[in-house]
Design a protein around this motif. Sequence first.
Motif, short mmCIF file in Angstrom:
data_model
loop_
_atom_site.label_atom_id
_atom_site.label_comp_id
_atom_site.label_asym_id
_atom_site.label_seq_id
_atom_site.Cartn_x
_atom_site.Cartn_y
_atom_site.Cartn_z
N THR A 1 0.83 -1.21 0.00
CA THR A 1 0.00 0.00 0.00
C THR A 1 0.87 1.26 0.00
O THR A 1 0.56 2.24 -0.69
N GLU B 1 1.07 4.02 -2.94
CA GLU B 1 0.80 5.43 -2.64
C GLU B 1 1.93 6.32 -3.14
O GLU B 1 1.70 7.46 -3.56
N GLU C 1 -9.41 -2.86 -2.10
CA GLU C 1 -10.22 -1.66 -2.33
C GLU C 1 -9.55 -0.41 -1.76
O GLU C 1 -10.03 0.70 -2.00
N ASP C 2 -8.48 -0.58 -1.02
CA ASP C 2 -7.76 0.55 -0.43
C ASP C 2 -7.40 1.56 -1.52
O ASP C 2 -6.88 1.21 -2.58
N GLY C 3 -7.67 2.84 -1.23
CA GLY C 3 -7.41 3.90 -2.21
C GLY C 3 -5.96 4.02 -2.62
O GLY C 3 -5.65 4.61 -3.67
N ASP D 1 -5.19 2.93 -6.15
CA ASP D 1 -5.83 3.57 -7.31
C ASP D 1 -4.83 3.87 -8.43
O ASP D 1 -5.18 3.83 -9.61
N ARG D 2 -3.58 4.16 -8.05
CA ARG D 2 -2.57 4.49 -9.06
C ARG D 2 -2.15 3.29 -9.90
O ARG D 2 -1.59 3.46 -10.99
N ARG E 1 -4.30 0.42 -10.18
CA ARG E 1 -5.46 -0.46 -10.32
C ARG E 1 -5.67 -0.95 -11.76
O ARG E 1 -6.20 -2.05 -11.98
#
Length: 436
Positions: free
Chosen positions: A380, A384, A410-412, A415-416, A418
């Motif tokens: 994570t 990030e 599902e951790d934001g 998002d980079r 995904r």
Amino acid sequence: MHASVPVAADPSNSYALYLPSAYSPAKHWPLLLIFDPFARGEVSVKLFHDAAEKYGFILVGSNNSSNFKDPSTAIRLLWADVREHYAIDPRRIYTAGLSGGARVASSVALACKTCIAGVIANSAGLPNGAAPPAPEVTEWFLVAGTTDFNYVEQLHLKETFEARNVSSRFVVFDGPHGWMPAEFAERALAWLQLRAMLKGVAPMDKEFIETQFASRLAEAEAEKKAGDVLGATRAYREIAQDFSKVRDVKEQESLAKTLAASEETRKAKKAEKEALKLQDETAHRVGDTVAGLAQGQDVRGQFMVALHAAVNEANDEQRKAPSPALKQAIARGMASAFSYAIENGQQLMLRKTPIPARTMFQAGEVIQPESAWASYLVATAEAELGQKKPALEELKKALEKGMTNAKALEDGAFDRIRDDEGFKQMAAKLAQSPPQ
């Protein structure tokens, strides 16, 4: 069982649900509200499923309450929805939780004072700083693993409850910090069922009581035979307290008193004190090097070297420890240092400082190289920071170590990455894993 039932007032909130096969709104049923530290309602409900069917409990596991989040809104919405849709016995509402979820379960009981009949506190007890409850209301089933870093907390909480005449049981399973095995979940609901009969809020069942007495007696005798004189003393004392109103327990009372006064118990208490001291020393020795990692980038290298040395020393001491109790004490100390690193890293992530957070998660990997959770958290932090390749490598390690929680992706932070094909493949593989 339903893995996700949306809350009518706010569908972004949901809960896992199990209704006994005999459920009918024509009668009222006992309810167990369960809080998992990672909001895994389905996992927690599955754990209690068989026991709930046996004893007729409704199970509700929150999919929103989790560590590092204020659970008050989730609890309010959950409770309003459950109360509206299901036939609940208001005298038999219970809470349960693991680790931070146990503190949530306990906080609900402390806050409402008289509305929670019992709490199953797995691997943690009261909210930090909370005063012990009054003895007249809630009953407490405390449970911890032999290598659980919160074992000592649960042990001391049991002693506090005994001193204040709070109704409680304390059981220990063989394992680390985590949800208890299903057989212990069955013991927990059986105890709540027994206590409800004794209080007159559940029909008296003499056959059930005799079966429970025989089972509890066998557990106590097994502990005594295994040489766990402190556990056996506690077990006999709890038997006497739980069954005194329904059968003769003079023999168990006598056994508890005899064992408590024995030379064997004196030696066992001395050995326990030495083990707890060793646990504390290990936790501080390893934990101090973890704390040093937060002093700045320029000294992190030297503290990481020191951490490797401290971990190697602790592992060597554990291999050479002359007794299982001392081996377990060292394991708990290491687990405590691991928890310290992980929780600090999570707090740093919440403060949007992923570089020092990554260092803390990497410290967790050093302390417990087998931990899928530590590798996941490193991933994570890497994600990030936009470090796609390291993030995917750490995720792969997490899967290889046994990660099964698909919801964690599902951790934001992801998002980079995904849309990356490698991430999609791992997400698809994880989605096929049964929740644990």
